[in-house]
Design a protein around this motif. Sequence first.
Motif, PDB file in Angstrom:
ATOM      1  N   VAL A  80     -94.595  72.326  14.043  1.00 30.14           N
ATOM      2  CA  VAL A  80     -95.202  73.242  14.462  1.00 30.14           C
ATOM      3  C   VAL A  80     -94.561  74.472  14.661  1.00 30.14           C
ATOM      4  O   VAL A  80     -93.056  74.217  14.936  1.00 30.14           O
ATOM      5  CB  VAL A  80     -95.343  73.035  16.416  1.00 30.14           C
ATOM      6  N   CYS A  81     -94.622  75.696  13.779  1.00 29.73           N
ATOM      7  CA  CYS A  81     -94.126  76.830  13.109  1.00 29.73           C
ATOM      8  C   CYS A  81     -94.477  77.581  13.804  1.00 29.73           C
ATOM      9  O   CYS A  81     -95.426  77.989  14.386  1.00 29.73           O
ATOM     10  CB  CYS A  81     -94.547  76.738  11.920  1.00 29.73           C
ATOM     11  N   PHE A  82     -93.532  78.580  13.704  1.00 29.34           N
ATOM     12  CA  PHE A  82     -93.822  79.446  15.429  1.00 29.34           C
ATOM     13  C   PHE A  82     -92.923  80.833  14.786  1.00 29.34           C
ATOM     14  O   PHE A  82     -92.464  81.131  14.091  1.00 29.34           O
ATOM     15  CB  PHE A  82     -93.780  79.169  16.186  1.00 29.34           C
ATOM     16  N   ARG A  83     -93.327  81.757  14.683  1.00 26.24           N
ATOM     17  CA  ARG A  83     -92.651  83.437  14.865  1.00 26.24           C
ATOM     18  C   ARG A  83     -91.942  83.622  16.114  1.00 26.24           C
ATOM     19  O   ARG A  83     -92.853  84.179  17.225  1.00 26.24           O
ATOM     20  CB  ARG A  83     -93.324  84.213  13.947  1.00 26.24           C
ATOM     21  N   ALA A  84     -90.519  83.862  16.708  1.00 28.79           N
ATOM     22  CA  ALA A  84     -90.001  84.198  17.647  1.00 28.79           C
ATOM     23  C   ALA A  84     -90.239  85.295  18.236  1.00 28.79           C
ATOM     24  O   ALA A  84     -90.319  86.425  17.056  1.00 28.79           O
ATOM     25  CB  ALA A  84     -88.570  84.246  17.499  1.00 28.79           C
ATOM     26  N   ASN A  85     -90.283  86.008  18.664  1.00 25.17           N
ATOM     27  CA  ASN A  85     -90.955  87.259  19.217  1.00 25.17           C
ATOM     28  C   ASN A  85     -89.120  87.474  21.057  1.00 25.17           C
ATOM     29  O   ASN A  85     -89.862  86.203  21.941  1.00 25.17           O
ATOM     30  CB  ASN A  85     -92.055  87.769  20.035  1.00 25.17           C
ATOM     31  N   PRO A  86     -87.917  87.857  20.861  1.00 20.73           N
ATOM     32  CA  PRO A  86     -87.912  88.544  20.297  1.00 20.73           C
ATOM     33  C   PRO A  86     -87.747  88.082  18.773  1.00 20.73           C
ATOM     34  O   PRO A  86     -87.086  86.322  18.312  1.00 20.73           O
ATOM     35  CB  PRO A  86     -87.275  89.527  20.046  1.00 20.73           C
ATOM     36  N   LEU A  87     -87.666  88.473  17.073  1.00 15.28           N
ATOM     37  CA  LEU A  87     -87.365  88.084  16.165  1.00 15.28           C
ATOM     38  C   LEU A  87     -85.865  87.514  15.816  1.00 15.28           C
ATOM     39  O   LEU A  87     -85.312  87.817  14.823  1.00 15.28           O
ATOM     40  CB  LEU A  87     -87.466  88.867  15.326  1.00 15.28           C
ATOM     41  N   ASP A  88     -85.304  86.825  17.139  1.00 14.46           N
ATOM     42  CA  ASP A  88     -83.931  86.388  16.673  1.00 14.46           C
ATOM     43  C   ASP A  88     -83.639  85.390  16.944  1.00 14.46           C
ATOM     44  O   ASP A  88     -84.604  84.097  18.061  1.00 14.46           O
ATOM     45  CB  ASP A  88     -83.174  87.244  17.396  1.00 14.46           C
ATOM     46  N   THR A  89     -82.592  84.563  17.821  1.00 15.27           N
ATOM     47  CA  THR A  89     -82.831  83.356  17.905  1.00 15.27           C
ATOM     48  C   THR A  89     -82.615  83.153  19.658  1.00 15.27           C
ATOM     49  O   THR A  89     -83.256  81.881  19.939  1.00 15.27           O
ATOM     50  CB  THR A  89     -80.636  83.163  17.734  1.00 15.27           C
ATOM     51  N   ARG A  90     -82.238  84.305  20.286  1.00 17.08           N
ATOM     52  CA  ARG A  90     -82.526  84.652  21.865  1.00 17.08           C
ATOM     53  C   ARG A  90     -84.402  84.012  21.677  1.00 17.08           C
ATOM     54  O   ARG A  90     -84.725  83.676  22.456  1.00 17.08           O
ATOM     55  CB  ARG A  90     -82.322  85.694  22.748  1.00 17.08           C
ATOM     56  N   GLY A  91     -85.035  84.748  20.568  1.00 19.04           N
ATOM     57  CA  GLY A  91     -86.586  84.628  21.169  1.00 19.04           C
ATOM     58  C   GLY A  91     -86.994  82.987  20.467  1.00 19.04           C
ATOM     59  O   GLY A  91     -87.163  82.629  20.864  1.00 19.04           O
ATOM     60  N   GLU A  92     -85.881  82.375  19.437  1.00 21.04           N
ATOM     61  CA  GLU A  92     -86.040  81.407  19.386  1.00 21.04           C
ATOM     62  C   GLU A  92     -86.037  80.226  20.866  1.00 21.04           C
ATOM     63  O   GLU A  92     -87.374  78.992  20.594  1.00 21.04           O
ATOM     64  CB  GLU A  92     -86.078  80.901  18.112  1.00 21.04           C
ATOM     65  N   VAL A  93     -85.101  80.520  21.028  1.00 24.79           N
ATOM     66  CA  VAL A  93     -84.594  79.553  22.561  1.00 24.79           C
ATOM     67  C   VAL A  93     -85.654  79.750  23.161  1.00 24.79           C
ATOM     68  O   VAL A  93     -86.430  78.573  23.852  1.00 24.79           O
ATOM     69  CB  VAL A  93     -83.670  79.950  22.852  1.00 24.79           C
ATOM     70  N   GLU A  94     -85.717  80.738  23.693  1.00 31.03           N
ATOM     71  CA  GLU A  94     -87.105  81.565  24.688  1.00 31.03           C
ATOM     72  C   GLU A  94     -88.704  80.476  24.322  1.00 31.03           C
ATOM     73  O   GLU A  94     -88.647  79.362  25.217  1.00 31.03           O
ATOM     74  CB  GLU A  94     -86.846  82.817  24.756  1.00 31.03           C
ATOM     75  N   PHE A  95     -88.439  80.634  23.315  1.00 29.35           N
ATOM     76  CA  PHE A  95     -90.277  80.325  22.166  1.00 29.35           C
ATOM     77  C   PHE A  95     -89.850  78.213  22.935  1.00 29.35           C
ATOM     78  O   PHE A  95     -90.326  77.615  24.028  1.00 29.35           O
ATOM     79  CB  PHE A  95     -90.661  79.648  21.633  1.00 29.35           C
ATOM     80  N   ALA A  96     -89.246  77.586  22.735  1.00 30.94           N
ATOM     81  CA  ALA A  96     -88.422  76.241  22.756  1.00 30.94           C
ATOM     82  C   ALA A  96     -88.195  75.815  23.887  1.00 30.94           C
ATOM     83  O   ALA A  96     -89.025  74.519  24.053  1.00 30.94           O
ATOM     84  CB  ALA A  96     -86.993  76.075  21.912  1.00 30.94           C
ATOM     85  N   THR A  97     -88.149  76.285  24.689  1.00 29.23           N
ATOM     86  CA  THR A  97     -87.588  75.691  26.564  1.00 29.23           C
ATOM     87  C   THR A  97     -88.735  75.880  27.135  1.00 29.23           C
ATOM     88  O   THR A  97     -88.838  75.579  28.068  1.00 29.23           O
ATOM     89  CB  THR A  97     -86.743  76.871  27.002  1.00 29.23           C
ATOM     90  N   ARG A  98     -89.986  77.055  26.591  1.00 31.57           N
ATOM     91  CA  ARG A  98     -90.851  77.385  27.429  1.00 31.57           C
ATOM     92  C   ARG A  98     -92.002  76.083  26.806  1.00 31.57           C
ATOM     93  O   ARG A  98     -93.046  75.447  27.821  1.00 31.57           O
ATOM     94  CB  ARG A  98     -91.920  79.147  27.017  1.00 31.57           C
ATOM     95  N   GLN A  99     -92.159  76.094  25.611  1.00 30.51           N
ATOM     96  CA  GLN A  99     -92.875  74.154  25.262  1.00 30.51           C
ATOM     97  C   GLN A  99     -92.038  73.573  25.268  1.00 30.51           C
ATOM     98  O   GLN A  99     -93.115  72.807  26.046  1.00 30.51           O
ATOM     99  CB  GLN A  99     -91.975  74.688  23.992  1.00 30.51           C
ATOM    100  N   ALA A 100     -91.145  73.048  25.878  1.00 32.98           N
ATOM    101  CA  ALA A 100     -89.813  72.326  26.516  1.00 32.98           C
ATOM    102  C   ALA A 100     -90.562  71.928  27.795  1.00 32.98           C
ATOM    103  O   ALA A 100     -90.910  70.892  28.550  1.00 32.98           O
ATOM    104  CB  ALA A 100     -88.891  72.580  26.562  1.00 32.98           C
TER     105      ALA A 100
END
Length: 165
Positions: A80-100
């Motif tokens: 699953v490829c994604f673009r984080a929003n915001p486009l930084d580590t915090r956005g990546e972590v937020e996306f991943a934890t929402r998916q979890a």
Amino acid sequence: MVLVIGLVSLAATARLFVWPPTDPPARVDAILSLGGDPGQLRAKEAVSLAEAGYARVVLVSLGDNPPAPCPKAATGIDVVCFRANPLDTRGEVEFATRQAAHHHWTSMMMVPERSQATRARLLFRRCSDIHLVVVPVTSHGTELVTGIVYEWAALAKAFVVHTGC
């Protein structure tokens, strides 16, 4: 006094960014690859870990501008490829934890760059209490040095500006 401050700073840099706490790979519900690295070392490592049987799902941040290509994986591995929003580590972590939360995952492996591992773990812990395994990749040469300088500033920002998930 200056010598003591210098030695403490050097020891902190070594512990936080050069040799941060890491974990051995373990079976998890999903693997998160943080983006932004030249050559997609993190994404390649995350896919390789999935293909070795550690997870069936890989979340790959496509990183900065322009976005990196979405990697391919062996049959049976969902990438699953994604673009984080915001486009930084915090956005990546937020996306991943929402998916979890959405998929009811109880564990995740994260593949950051070694100098990023401490801050990424901190951000993840702020957003989720699921079991986290951190398996970083290591940059070489000047990338490590610039990564350490960047991470000192980003860690300060995480403690002062963005203190929540």
